[in-house]
Structure formats: C-alpha cells, structure tokens
Design a protein around this motif. Structure first.
Motif, mmCIF file in Angstrom:
data_model
loop_
_atom_site.group_PDB
_atom_site.id
_atom_site.type_symbol
_atom_site.label_atom_id
_atom_site.label_comp_id
_atom_site.label_asym_id
_atom_site.label_seq_id
_atom_site.Cartn_x
_atom_site.Cartn_y
_atom_site.Cartn_z
ATOM 1 N N GLN A 41 46.689 37.193 39.653
ATOM 2 C CA GLN A 41 47.396 37.743 38.495
ATOM 3 C C GLN A 41 48.852 38.045 38.800
ATOM 4 N N ALA A 42 49.424 37.319 39.741
ATOM 5 C CA ALA A 42 50.811 37.534 40.148
ATOM 6 C C ALA A 42 51.688 36.432 39.577
ATOM 7 N N ASN A 43 52.635 36.806 38.708
ATOM 8 C CA ASN A 43 53.632 35.887 38.178
ATOM 9 C C ASN A 43 54.951 36.194 38.849
ATOM 10 N N GLY A 44 55.514 35.222 39.517
ATOM 11 C CA GLY A 44 56.768 35.435 40.212
ATOM 12 C C GLY A 44 56.552 35.763 41.677
ATOM 13 N N VAL A 45 57.554 35.411 42.483
ATOM 14 C CA VAL A 45 57.411 35.525 43.931
ATOM 15 C C VAL A 45 57.369 36.978 44.398
ATOM 16 N N GLN A 46 58.016 37.866 43.664
ATOM 17 C CA GLN A 46 57.989 39.270 44.071
ATOM 18 C C GLN A 46 56.583 39.846 43.920
ATOM 19 N N ALA A 47 55.954 39.604 42.772
ATOM 20 C CA ALA A 47 54.588 40.089 42.571
ATOM 21 C C ALA A 47 53.635 39.443 43.562
ATOM 22 N N ALA A 48 53.857 38.158 43.853
ATOM 23 C CA ALA A 48 52.991 37.459 44.798
ATOM 24 C C ALA A 48 53.113 38.051 46.198
ATOM 25 N N ALA A 49 54.335 38.378 46.607
ATOM 26 C CA ALA A 49 54.540 38.962 47.935
ATOM 27 C C ALA A 49 53.789 40.277 48.067
ATOM 28 N N ARG A 50 53.771 41.071 47.009
ATOM 29 C CA ARG A 50 53.077 42.367 47.066
ATOM 30 C C ARG A 50 51.562 42.182 46.992
ATOM 31 N N MET A 51 51.101 41.227 46.187
ATOM 32 C CA MET A 51 49.665 41.033 46.040
ATOM 33 C C MET A 51 49.039 40.440 47.302
ATOM 34 N N TYR A 52 49.760 39.501 47.948
ATOM 35 C CA TYR A 52 49.179 38.822 49.106
ATOM 36 C C TYR A 52 49.459 39.524 50.431
ATOM 37 N N TYR A 53 50.628 40.160 50.540
ATOM 38 C CA TYR A 53 50.990 40.750 51.832
ATOM 39 C C TYR A 53 51.402 42.213 51.760
ATOM 40 N N GLY A 54 51.431 42.783 50.569
ATOM 41 C CA GLY A 54 51.811 44.186 50.457
ATOM 42 C C GLY A 54 53.245 44.437 50.860
ATOM 43 N N LEU A 55 54.097 43.423 50.722
ATOM 44 C CA LEU A 55 55.495 43.530 51.138
ATOM 45 C C LEU A 55 56.405 43.110 49.990
ATOM 46 N N PRO A 56 57.624 43.615 49.946
ATOM 47 C CA PRO A 56 58.607 43.055 49.015
ATOM 48 C C PRO A 56 59.025 41.677 49.523
ATOM 49 N N VAL A 57 59.498 40.850 48.638
ATOM 50 C CA VAL A 57 59.818 39.482 49.020
ATOM 51 C C VAL A 57 60.893 39.449 50.097
ATOM 52 N N GLU A 58 61.763 40.480 50.118
ATOM 53 C CA GLU A 58 62.845 40.502 51.109
ATOM 54 C C GLU A 58 62.335 40.519 52.544
#
Length: 772
Positions: free
Chosen positions: A233-250
């Motif tokens: 349910q993650a749209n966009g790389v920022q949401a994906a980074a948090r959903m998969y790794y619990g990290l901000p994309v930075e």
C-alpha cells in the motif's frame, strides 16, 4: 609513262573491291526496306494504346512477371506510406494536449461498509509522501534508471529500441525488463489509466514525447518516483522506504534502492519478500540483476557490487498487512477485495492502492462479533496453551451463510492480522472435510440411484436402504471387482470404521447418524465418482477442491473451504436451491457504480425431495447420532460431524432454515505447515467433530438466531421403495436397525451400544481408511 598516278584499289568490310559497290548497295537497301515494311504492317495490325498513370500489371512483361512491381513502384509505395504515416503522426502530435493529472493521483481511501451501511474499514491510497528529487540519494536514482530505462537522460521520452529489446529478452526467457521508458510510466501513472489498449498506448507515446520536450528530466524522474506503486500500500518511493525498511528515502543505500527498483516490477508478489519463500527468491534474483545493471551502466564498480553481494540480500522488515485491522476486519476486507477483483478485471492491486472505491459487503456486524465471541469462549473453556503445548497451534475457521440469498454473513478467519495471523481459515483449502461429505454422497445416490449389480441399470436408493456396516469389509466397484489398495498386504482395500463394532446391515440413515464409513464408501462406488462429483459441484463446491477418484473420496478427502461447505449445506436448507456464496453487493469508484456486482441468481441444484430427505437424515445426527451436543441449540436443526484420518481435522456443519454455519478445527505448526494430529488437544485422547467444533457452532447459532422463530423444515416427499445392497437380509418383524421418531436427547435403540463423541477417550485406536 603517263603523269597520272594509279589509285590503289579500295577494300570494304565485305571484302569486295570498290567495283562491287553497286550490288552491295542494292542488297543493303532491300534489307533496310524489309524491316520498315514489317514494322509498318505490325503498326497497322496493333491498335494504339492509351498511356496509363500506373503501369500495373506491367505492360512490358508477360506471365507472372507482369505482377511483380518495379523498383520505382516499390519506392513510390514506400514513400507514400511513410509520408502518410508521418503526416498522421505529425497531426496527432500537433493536436494532442497534455491532460490534467488524474484525480486518482490524489490521496484517497477505499471504504468498506458493513451490510447495515456503517463503515467496516478503510484502506487505499493514503500512504504517500511526495518528495523532491534532491532528497533521493544518487545511487537510488540510478537504481531505477538502470532497471527501467538506462537511456533516460538521452532519449526523447520514448525508446523504440528499448521496447524491442524488452520483447526480445522476454522471448529469450531473460529477466523481465520494462519496454516503457520512465517518461512513459510517469505519463501512464499521472495522466492516463492502466488499461491495456492500443489507443491508450498510442496516446501515451504522444504525450510522453511532449512531456519529454516540455519538462526537464529532473521533473520527470521526480514525478515518476512519487507515483510508482511498490506494494504494501505504498505509493511513491518515500512511503516505500518506510514500509520496507523503516527509513526515510534519504538514508537508503544502493542495495536497498535496488530492491525498491525491483519491487516496482511485481509489487503484489515482492511485498511478501519477508515471509514468502517464493516471493523472496524472485525478489532476490531481480535485486541482483538491478545491481548488475548498475555495474554495466558504470554507476557501480565491481568492488562495490562485490561488497553488496557479500552483505547479502537486504531483507525488508516484517510486514503486517493492514496493520490497522484488528480481529476479523482484515479477513473481511481481504475477502471483499478478492471478490471485487474476481468479478471486475479492471480492479487491480494497483487501482485499489490508489483508492476511491466504496465497497458494500454482505457482512453482518452483529453476527461477526457473535461468531468471534463463540470461538473465544470455547477456546478459553477447552484449551490451555499455557500448560498443554499441543493446544498452542490449534486453528479455528468458521463461516455463516444465509440459505435464502447466499450472503456470507460472518466468518472467523483466525485471531487477526494484529496477532500476526494472515491466512484466512474460513477461506482456505487444504483441510479435508471428513464425514461432512457423506450427505453429498447420499444426495447423489437419491438423485442418480446406485448400480448394485454389474451390468444392470442403477436402482433407486432411499435413506432406508441397507448396506453392510461392519469394519474391515472389502469394497466392490460397479463392475463387481474388488477395489485395490497397494498398502494392504492382500492388495485389496479393507475399509475401516472408527471402531471395530459389528453393525451388520444397517440403513443409510443409521450409518449417517452414527458416522459409519463402510456403507457410504460402498454406496459411493455404486453411485460412481462422476455422479458424486457432479452433485458436489451443483451444491457449490469448487471442482479444484475435490479429491481424485478413490474410496476415500466418498468419506471426505476433499478440501473445500469452510465458506463453501456452509454454502453447500445452505442448499439443503433451501430445499435444493443453490446460491453461490458472495460477499459484495455494490462497488462504486469515484461515485460511479461498477457493473458485475448483482446478487448471484439462485439455481436448482437438487430436486426438493432429495434435499429435504437429506435434511431429514441430518436431523437424526443431532437427535440421536454423533452431533447430540448441538441439541443445546434448543431449536430445529440439522447437521453432520466430520473427523479425518489421524484426527488432522474436525468439522461440524449444520443449519436451520434461516442460517447455515460450518466450523473446522485443525492444528498447524508455523514451522511445519503440514496438518498435525489433534490427538491430545483439550486433554482429549481423540478429537471428533461432535466435540469442540459442535460446541462453537451451538454457541454461535444460539446467539445469531436470538429473536428469530423456530422454523420447521419442509416435510420430505415420500421416495418409495429403495433397493438394499446385495446380501442384505430380507426385512423381518424383529429386524429393525434403529427406531425412528426418538425424542431429542434420547438415544435410539441399536443392535449394540456404541460410544458417543461426548466420551471420546473410551474409543479404541483409529484404523486406516476412515474419516468419522
């Protein structure tokens, strides 16, 4: 000597002297004149022809060559086609406009409603946090470019070579590579829809060309990274980074970015890379391929690639799907989502993730709570996981269906997503149904008859027909041959019951009530696999859940779900009218109703006389058979218990005219996904369907039916005389297998006493080839 010099003789090509020029001239004149006269004659004979604009078929050729175009004609045709195509494309490019972004790119939820119109749950495209390209590490950006469009910074927005290359790689069986550029994917996500049509693809190419000319590459890449769907349910790389790794994309590195670039390719599968071995294997292969592409494009050195390989696959953190779903909510939402996607192919994981859907379900809020409460109460009363390890892995599944409409009113899928249990026990397959399948065999026999003697036509059968109920008997097929069993020392099948009690020839009614196996195995062979399977499918059981032909098929080796078993028994409750169980009544998307969600049309599955006689027999199971615990319901009901080999599952499926419910109990160790024996669960040596499952069923049905009248079942129409199995003794005044009309709560007299499920610990050890 004269003063005139003699001229030397002159030679001609003909080799004659100059003196012969007269004769030679005359002959040459005649030769010249002849062709002219011949040509003049031909010209007179051939009419003048009008010159054609296109010389085709070619006038100067004969035979098949007349139909071969000349080089000039081919060149002209090519120029005409190329020019026309260029003109059409140019006109389309000039007239196409870049549309406004889709409303679907805005943040939205999907809303699920209970049957009473109140909100059941919400999910959908709310998990998106837009970012700027500067927030994305360069290595992560290049991960996506290497995986999706290595020529991104040099192409004009479309890449014909990339499309051809992707098709070639797929044809050769290599890794899947997108044929669309990043610009095209951004256009599709932002401005168009996901339909797979030529017109949509052509429009995508035109808009991509304009976007490529009108926006910078940084703007396009930023928009692409913000609109991709990554699963979970993650749209966009920022949401994906948090959903998969619990990290901000930075804070992502190239290895983690490579996995996210891989997830774009198959989000519905790769979202389970933390728990599903198949998903992990495919995700790891794709991740490795992305890193290899980074090396090939010069964005990673071989040493850096080796370091990431040594560190291993960056496993995503554990995912709790719909972590906001408590109790049964997650199972209900998933059931509704699956139904919607099965009935409208345009509704995909991607479109659902974008939100905007309003999904109205059949689920009854009150009955769902009552079913959960019944399971919790019986578990608390009967199981002690703190002191009995065998009680810790016990699973319960249950489903409740309205016989009149097919509406799924309640399910119990497990303890809940919030308890890390994601498999829906009510909608799972793989758990054998045991003797709850015997009513299907009886219905097939009443409808189709049974071949009692080889070569003879099928004979009518009734619940009063008698079959051999002894333990360990041999079984014959319709040809009169004994059924074989390669596990038996004799090579023949010796069918066993749950006990060695010698029943002799008993009626099919008594065999159903006491769950005696041998009569129903022989009956099934006499009726035939095809007829029984046809009846099962007519009742609503899926063909894929039915076991292959064998003696065990007739006593429950098939594995329908609890929902489908409740639906099959609901057909008996509805006097043979079958309505496919369904969970969704209406779906709208952005205010527009979707088609395909009208209620299933009831169909005649069984003659009413057949269905009503099965119900009459199943009433006896509760009145004086293995389901006597269901008498606590205190109203008219019918049902059947079921237990499988080695006690790997225990069932009770029962119904009243208003409600059909199935309950299944099984045991599954998380470390060993195969079914485990229920022996010892609840402190019982053996666990039967007439015990814990029947208690759950009774508690739930008592609550669910509160306030509803005690309705009677229709009286069955008499069937007439039915044949007995060959060898059965003729009826005598003293030969009565069981007394009819026994009052609820009292046993009917039988030839000898037999144990009841209320005291399972006194049963002897189970025998092979039996399902109680």
């Amino acid at each position: 000597m004269s003063g005139h010099r003699r001229r030397p003789p002159q030679r001609f090509n003909s080799g004659t002297r100059g003196g012969g020029d007269r004769g030679t001239g005359r002959r040459a004149a005649r030769r010249d004149q002849a062709p002219r006269e011949e040509l003049t004659g031909r010209a007179r004979r051939r009419a003048p022809q009008k010159k054609r604009w296109i010389d085709y078929p070619r006038r100067s050729r004969t035979g098949p060559r007349r139909w071969l175009p000349s080089v000039r004609q081919l060149l002209a045709l090519f120029l005409l086609f190329f020019g026309g195509t260029a003109a059409a494309v140019g006109y389309a490019y000039a007239t196409v406009t870049i549309p406004d972004p889709n409303p679907g790119t805005l943040l939205q939820n999907n809303v699920y409603y209970w049957s009473d119109g109140t909100v059941l749950a919400t999910d959908g495209s709310v998990n998106r946090q837009n970012i700027t390209l500067g927030q994305v590490p360069a290595d992560v950006r290049w991960d996506f470019i290497a995986a999706e469009n290595s020529s991104f910074y040099t192409d004009p927005g479309i890449d014909p070579q990339g499309i051809a290359r992707a098709l070639l790689h797929m044809a050769e069986g290599d890794s899947v590579q997108s044929g669309s550029t990043i610009t095209q994917q951004f256009v599709k996500n932002t401005y168009l829809d996901q339909s797979q049509t030529i017109s949509r693809k052509f429009k995508e190419l035109l808009i991509s060309s304009k976007i490529g000319a009108g926006m910078t590459k940084q703007q396009i890449l930023q928009g692409y990274l913000n609109t991709c769907y990554f699963g979970r349910q993650a749209n966009g790389v920022q949401a994906a980074a948090r959903m998969y790794y619990g990290l901000p994309v930075e804070k992502l590195d190239a290895s983690q970015g490579a996995f996210l670039a891989a997830a774009v390719n198959e989000p519905s599968l790769f979202q389970y890379a933390d728990s599903d071995p198949t998903a992990r294997a495919k995700a790891e292969a794709r991740w490795s391929w992305v890193l290899d592409r980074m090396v090939q494009t010069g964005r990673l050195t071989s040493q850096q690639r080796a370091r990431y390989a040594a560190a291993g696959f960056p496993t995503p953190r554990k995912w709790v799907p719909g972590s906001g779903f408590n109790g049964q909510t997650g199972y209900l939402v998933q059931l509704a989502r699956s139904y919607v996607q099965a009935h409208d192919p345009t509704v995909t994981d991607n479109s659902l993730s974008r939100g905007g859907y309003q999904i109205h379900t059949t689920f009854d809020r009150k009955k769902t709570a009552e079913l959960s409460r019944a399971v919790a109460n019986v578990r608390k009363e009967r199981l002690d996981p703190a002191h009995r390890s065998v009680d810790r892995d016990v699973q319960v599944g249950a489903a409740s269906v309205d016989p009149g409409t097919g509406r799924i009113l309640a399910v119990y899928g497990g303890p809940g997503y919030d308890r890390a249990h994601y498999s829906d026990n009510a909608d799972t397959s793989g758990v054998p149904v045991g003797s709850t399948f015997k009513p299907v065999v009886l219905a097939a026999a009443l409808q189709h008859g049974a071949v009692m003697q080889p070569g003879k036509p099928a004979q009518a059968v009734t619940p009063a027909s008698k079959f051999n109920g002894d333990d360990g008997i041999k079984i014959k097929d319709q040809q009169g041959s004994y059924v074989t069993d390669d596990k038996d020392p004799t090579g023949l099948l010796h069918q066993h019951n749950d006990t060695t009690h010698r029943w002799g020839y008993i009626s099919l009614r008594t065999a159903m009530e006491q769950s005696v196996n041998t009569p129903y195995v022989q009956l099934g062979e006499d009726v035939g696999y095809d007829n029984v399977a046809k009846t099962a499918e007519a009742l609503g059981l899926r063909s894929g859940s039915l076991a292959d032909p064998s003696a065990g098929f007739y006593i429950g080796t098939s594995t329908p779900s609890a929902i489908r078993m409740a639906g099959a028994y609901a057909t008996f409750a509805a006097s043979g009218t079958q309505t496919t169980p369904y969970s969704v009544t209406k779906v709208t998307h952005n205010g527009t109703a979707l088609h395909g969600f009208t209620a299933p049309v009831p169909v005649r599955a069984l003659p009413s006389a057949v269905a009503d006689h099965v119900t009459d027999v199943l009433r006896g199971v509760i009145a004086r058979g293995t389901g006597t615990k269901a008498q606590a319901l205190g109203r008219t009901a019918a049902g059947k218990t079921g237990t499988t080999d080695d006690y790997r599952s225990a069932w009770f499926v029962g119904y009243t005219p208003q409600l059909a419910t199935s309950v299944v109990l099984f045991r599954e160790d998380a470390k060993h996904p195969q079914l485990q024996s229920l022996a010892g669960v609840g402190g019982l040596q053996k666990v039967f369907g007439g015990d814990i499952p029947t208690e759950i069923w009774t508690q739930y049905m008592r609550d669910a039916l509160t306030g509803l009248p005690d309705m009677p079942f229709p009286a069955p129409t008499p069937l007439g005389h039915g044949a007995d199995e060959p060898g059965a003794p003729s009826p005598t005044p003293s030969a009565s297998p069981a007394k009819r009309g026994t009052k609820p709560g009292k046993k009917a007299s039988t030839p000898t006493a037999t144990p009841r499920p209320s005291a399972p610990t006194f049963r002897p050890k189970c025998r092979p080839h039996k399902c109680r």
